[in-house]
Write a protein that holds these residues in place. Structure first.
Motif, mmCIF file in Angstrom:
data_model
loop_
_atom_site.group_PDB
_atom_site.id
_atom_site.type_symbol
_atom_site.label_atom_id
_atom_site.label_comp_id
_atom_site.label_asym_id
_atom_site.label_seq_id
_atom_site.Cartn_x
_atom_site.Cartn_y
_atom_site.Cartn_z
ATOM 1 N N LEU A 162 -7.197 -1.518 2.252
ATOM 2 C CA LEU A 162 -8.016 -0.389 2.666
ATOM 3 C C LEU A 162 -7.255 0.517 3.631
ATOM 4 O O LEU A 162 -7.199 1.743 3.450
ATOM 5 N N LEU A 163 -6.642 -0.080 4.643
ATOM 6 C CA LEU A 163 -6.007 0.705 5.698
ATOM 7 C C LEU A 163 -4.735 1.401 5.209
ATOM 8 O O LEU A 163 -4.418 2.500 5.672
ATOM 9 N N ALA A 164 -4.005 0.785 4.293
ATOM 10 C CA ALA A 164 -2.752 1.379 3.812
ATOM 11 C C ALA A 164 -2.967 2.358 2.675
ATOM 12 O O ALA A 164 -2.033 3.054 2.287
ATOM 13 N N GLY A 187 0.820 -1.206 0.000
ATOM 14 C CA GLY A 187 0.000 0.000 0.000
ATOM 15 C C GLY A 187 0.850 1.250 0.000
ATOM 16 O O GLY A 187 2.079 1.209 0.119
ATOM 17 N N THR A 188 0.187 2.400 -0.104
ATOM 18 C CA THR A 188 0.921 3.662 -0.200
ATOM 19 C C THR A 188 1.527 4.074 1.137
ATOM 20 O O THR A 188 2.620 4.621 1.184
ATOM 21 N N ASP A 189 0.819 3.843 2.236
ATOM 22 C CA ASP A 189 1.313 4.257 3.552
ATOM 23 C C ASP A 189 1.221 3.088 4.521
ATOM 24 O O ASP A 189 0.277 2.989 5.315
ATOM 25 N N GLY A 221 -0.837 7.947 -3.552
ATOM 26 C CA GLY A 221 -2.019 7.605 -2.768
ATOM 27 C C GLY A 221 -3.268 7.557 -3.625
ATOM 28 O O GLY A 221 -4.093 6.648 -3.503
ATOM 29 N N ILE A 222 -3.416 8.551 -4.501
ATOM 30 C CA ILE A 222 -4.565 8.566 -5.410
ATOM 31 C C ILE A 222 -4.527 7.342 -6.323
ATOM 32 O O ILE A 222 -5.543 6.669 -6.539
ATOM 33 N N ALA A 223 -3.337 7.063 -6.860
ATOM 34 C CA ALA A 223 -3.184 5.902 -7.738
ATOM 35 C C ALA A 223 -3.526 4.612 -6.998
ATOM 36 O O ALA A 223 -4.157 3.707 -7.554
#
Length: 1006
Positions: free
Chosen positions: A604-606, A564-566, A958-960
């Motif tokens: 979902l969370l990341a 994930g992103t984060d 994040g958008i991607a």
């Protein structure tokens, strides 16, 4: 070979013997062996057949041996059964080596007389140097090239025969895998020797003046020249055919060094009478193809100290001196080693490694992926990447891991406890299996390939050549099993040491930190490894059943979070959700048994702070992730019924509002989860948001009326949806635009009317500290300066006397949202003639255009790039909506099809009525939808509302991530927006302002 008759068993039995030997064309094989026996002096056909039976491809082997017998029968007729069998093994597995022997038949007897000979590196070096050394020194030019290549292929044939004999015949199937390491090392030694011989040829070529480069004998004598092997050659695990990655280092005359390096490369792979061996690839050198071919040691170190990227240090793991001045090469390796093992501490180390890997796989076609032994999922790259990253992460603390080869490094990782022994053994076995298959595929035509055959015949030949399976179907099963096994282990072993650290250490020690655990977390993408360590300790430490289950789940959960992103935020949110559901037995069971739900949760969370925040207030929502149907919004009527039922059981409007807001939050969470995991599209989200908002507003109005404390009965109120809310086109970043209409108690006399008090209370009750909901009444007559609510008569009076064009335009998306439906119906009877005027003249047209131009000039934020503004920028949402609304104002009275609150429905109707071309309508719709999608995705990613596409890479990523783009697609995202918005703006300017094409693009006309 002694003469004999036809093999026993008669004609039919004879053909059966050919079938058992592995021939596909039986009659052709029978005739071919008869012809071969005749060419070899009436040789024993049964013996010929027995030898060919061990060939991987008897048909092609027979064809090649016939050609050989036609021109060099004397070289074959003297072979005994032992040598004949070995010759058949070689040409049956490698038609390319058979062609080499056809060109050099004098080598056959010597190569087939030995029972498996594996030349050592020193033997290979001695023989190759002997081949290129003449009476007066080294052989120059093509004479040297051809001598080098013939001797190399002679030795390659010996190595290949040794390798093939380790697999044995297709009948008893001895395993070829244990021999892989010594064979790969021999191939590497052979490459080293070829490069050493190429240096001799290169020097001789330069001294003979056969090169375009002019260098002196003195400069060559004084030159220190070293070749550094990289990649598989550096690791001494080279393929049969592979690019040999090298770097050149020299001390002395720079021109002489560069000329010699070029001659070395030409000696190996320049076209000549004897075919090239392989590609000498020097692109791993500093600055790649743009950098100098040869550097001094000082220049090398200056580059690595100042400019090198993380992937360049990763490449240096396998570096070793292989030819030329070994002492100079050793000095280079010794100087770069500390930099290699400290590279994991560099900023964005993992990100750079992951992006490098993505760039490699991006070039593989989807069609090839299932057949890729090297780069596909479950292929060699998964194993090598896992091992190498573990080395880099832990090698700075553990010198035992500072090894070049994949298998030696994997053994060290097992011995030092970083990988479970059973897992390491399985992975080693799978690696050998894949490498044996790769070797046999490359051996066939002596060309670089890593693609499994797609046809049954290709699989059958590969099965016989490898000795790993008895049939094509059995080999296919083995291939699929190994791929699954490698993929599973790739996910598992990378995280196992971290789990051990978490489970073994008490919380206090873990907070203080295990260096290995922190390094591992950092290496997989966590920016705050100490914080992540604390979260893991809280989740997985202790003897409780839940802690044990989470310890078992954490490896894969960490992998998914890291994608994930984060991942840091995702792990924190996962801890909060897990703690909130600690006493719910279904939660851990869902994670353990429902892999889809667990993967969706981590995604979902990341990737969505918005959804994660809502999930904290409704942690039981995790259960929805198990089934798609649970992520679809409920029927609007059912939701409204649920909310009205809640109101009836509450003693005050405030207590009712609290429960209603909870239900509303629940439904927004459901929609956010459904969108991020891909169950819902933007249209599904819009329908769900509309249902949730209208049910909340309607139920709140009922609660306010039920607990009204005025002297008279509460006035009837209707809420009219405006803007995107009115159009039913909401996204997560959309406002809730409203106007309020009242019947009775709505006059403006007195300080505040009863209706205004009700609307003020509505705005207070809808406000949710956990999820901000803002009701925007700014589209009412006179805007912020006008009364908050008006009676129907007041609206009628205002619109008849004072309304301007933009207010009529705003009414185009007005529709009933909540409250009294009959009052709304009366409002629309009054509003329809205003929003669909019978006459829309030039004055009104100029006014609409003037206001649009003013909006563009005044409302765009100062200092921002208009091209990045999704709403007001060129080709953005505003352009599309203003053009559609202009067409509705102009033609809505005459054409009922245009009387819709939906932008897309109105655009479709305009195209069908030929007010705009279908192509232009498609262009506008694409821009409008993409801009709307991006605005929603921004809100889902960081929880903030913004109309501007960010420039920050992390926000774009994040958008991607929310939209399901593959990693590293941020540039694609921005470029697509610029492309669709540019085309939409061209349509808008032509259709809205009436600009001609030559006014829009004068340079095209020119």
């Amino acid at each position: 070979m002694a003469a004999t008759g036809t093999p026993p068993g008669g004609r039919r039995g004879e053909l059966g013997a050919y079938a058992r030997a592995g021939f596909q064309s039986l009659s052709t094989a029978r005739d071919g062996i008869a012809e071969l026996a005749s060419l070899l002096g009436d040789a024993d056909r049964a013996s010929l057949l027995e030898g060919l039976a061990v060939a991987a491809d008897p048909d092609s082997a027979l064809s090649l041996l016939l050609r050989l017998a036609e021109t060099h029968a004397d070289q074959l007729s003297g072979l005994d059964a032992f040598a004949w069998r070995r010759l058949c093994i070689v040409v049956g597995a490698s038609p390319a080596l058979g062609s080499f022997l056809l060109r050099h038949p004098d080598l056959i007897a010597g190569l087939t007389a030995r029972d498996g000979w594996l030349p050592s590196g020193e033997e290979a070096r001695e023989q190759l140097l002997g081949a290129v050394t003449g009476d007066n020194g080294g052989l120059a030019g093509e004479e040297g090239w051809n001598a080098l290549r013939v001797k190399y292929r002679e030795l390659l044939t010996a190595v290949s025969l040794y390798d093939l004999l380790s697999a044995g015949s297709h009948e008893d199937l001895p395993d070829a895998r244990p021999a892989f390491e010594v064979v790969a090392a021999a191939l590497s030694g052979l490459a080293d020797a070829a490069l050493e011989a190429a240096i001799v040829v290169g020097r001789a070529t330069l001294l003979a003046g056969d090169s375009t480069a002019q260098v002196t004998e003195e400069s060559l004598e004084e030159l220190r020249f070293s070749i550094i092997a990289m990649g598989k050659c550096g690791a001494e695990e080279l393929n049969v055919v592979s690019d040999v990655d090298v770097m050149f280092i020299a001390e002395g005359d720079e021109r002489a060094a560069t000329a010699l390096a070029r001659e070395v490369m030409r000696a190996i792979h320049h076209p000549s009478l004897e075919l090239p061996l392989w590609q000498v690839d020097a692109n791993l050198r500093p600055e790649g193809r743009q950098g100098p071919l040869v550097r001094t040691l000082e220049s090398m170190m200056r580059y690595y100290d100042r400019w090198a990227k993380a992937w360049e240090f990763q490449a240096l793991i396998k570096a070793r001196p292989c030819a030329g001045d070994i002492a100079l090469g050793d000095e280079f390796v010794a100087l770069t080693r500390p930099l290699v093992w400290a590279s994991a501490n560099r900023e964005d180390f993992v990100g750079s490694v992951q992006r490098m890997r993505e760039r490699v796989t991006e070039h593989i076609s989807t069609d090839e992926l299932p057949y890729q032994i090297k780069l596909g999922p479950g292929g060699l790259r998964d194993i090598e990447f896992s091992v190498q990253l573990l080395q880099l992460v832990h090698g700075q603390h553990d010198e035992h891991l500072q090894l070049r080869g994949t298998l030696p490094a994997l053994r060290a990782l097992v011995e030092d406890g970083y990988v479970a022994r059973h897992d390491g053994e399985r992975l080693s076995e799978d690696y050998r299996t894949l490498r044996v298959l790769e070797h046999r595929l490359q051996l066939r035509e002596l060309r670089r390939t890593a693609l499994m055959p797609r046809d049954e015949e290709g699989l059958r030949v590969l099965a016989r050549a490898s000795g790993l399976a008895r049939s094509a179907s059995e080999l296919q099963e083995l291939w699929e099993r190994v791929r699954r096994d490698v993929r599973e282990l790739h996910l598992k072993i990378f995280y196992a040491p971290l789990l051990s650290a978490v489970a073994a250490l008490p919380d206090e020690e873990f907070v203080l930190g295990s260096a290995e655990a922190r390094a591992r977390l950092s290496s997989i993408g966590f920016m705050d490894p100490d914080g992540a360590s604390r979260h893991l300790a809280a989740l997985a430490s202790g003897p409780s059943r839940s802690a044990k289950i989470l310890r078992n789940l954490t490896p894969v959960l960490l992998q998914w979070l890291a994608e994930g992103t984060d991942p840091d935020f995702g792990l924190l949110a996962f801890r909060k959700v897990s703690e909130a559901n600690r006493n719910s037995s279904w939660y851990l069971r869902l994670l353990r048994d429902g892999s889809l739900a667990a993967e969706r949760l981590t995604k979902l969370l990341a990737n969505s702070k918005f959804a994660a925040g809502l999930l904290e207030s409704h942690p039981e929502g995790v259960a929805w992730l198990e089934r798609d149907a649970l992520l679809v919004p409920p029927d609007p009527a059912a939701l409204l019924s649920e909310m009205r039922s809640l109101v009836s059981r509450r003693s005050s409007s405030r207590s009712a509002a609290e429960r209603l807001r909870g239900v509303h939050r629940r439904e927004i969470l459901r929609l956010a989860m459904g969108r991020v995991v891909g169950v819902l599209d933007e249209e599904g989200v819009a329908r769900g948001l509309d249902g949730a908002h209208t049910a909340l507003l309607d139920a709140l109005l009922i609660a306010i009326r039920a607990h009204y404390s005025g002297e008279a009965d509460p006035p009837e109120i209707a809420l009219i949806g405006m803007g995107r809310f009115g159009g039913g086109e909401l996204g997560f970043a959309s406002d809730i635009d409203l106007v309020a209409v009242a019947r009775g108690g709505a006059t403006s006399s007195g300080p505040v009317s009863p209706a205004a008090r009700m609307i003020t209370e509505l705005r207070a009750l809808v406000s949710d500290p956990r999820f901000p909901v803002d009701l925007d009444f700014d589209l009412r007559p006179e805007g912020k300066n006008g009364p908050l609510v008006r009676s129907l008569e007041s609206y009628r009076s205002y619109y008849e006397r004072w309304s301007v064009t933009w207010e009529a335009q705003a009414l185009l998306r007005a529709r009933h949202a909540a409250g009294d439906t009959s009052l709304s119906a009366e409002f629309f009877v009054m509003a329809d003639p205003i929003r669909y005027p019978a006459v829309f003249g030039e004055d009104q047209l100029r006014e609409v255009r003037r206001i649009k131009a003013r909006v563009e000039g005044e409302r765009l934020p100062q200092g921002q790039d208009p091209g990045m503004h999704l709403k007001l920028g060129p080709g953005g949402i505003s352009d599309v909506e203003w053009l559609v609304q202009l067409l509705q104002l102009q033609h809505g009275a005459e054409h009922p099809e245009l009387r819709t609150v939906s932008t897309i429905e109105a655009l479709t109707a305009a195209a069908e009525l030929e007010f705009i071309t279908p192509e232009d309508a498609e262009t506008l719709e694409e821009a409008w939808r993409f801009a709307s999608t991006l605005r929603s995705a921004m809100r889902l990613w960081n929880g903030r509302v913004s109309d501007t596409l960010p420039r920050d890479w992390r926000d774009l990523a994040g958008i991607a991530g929310v939209l399901g783009y593959q990693g590293g697609s941020t540039t694609e995202l921005v470029e697509r927006w610029h492309s669709v918005s540019r085309r939409a703006r061209a349509v808008f300017e032509r259709e809205f302002f009436g600009y001609r094409e030559d006014e829009l693009f004068p340079e095209v006309q020119a």
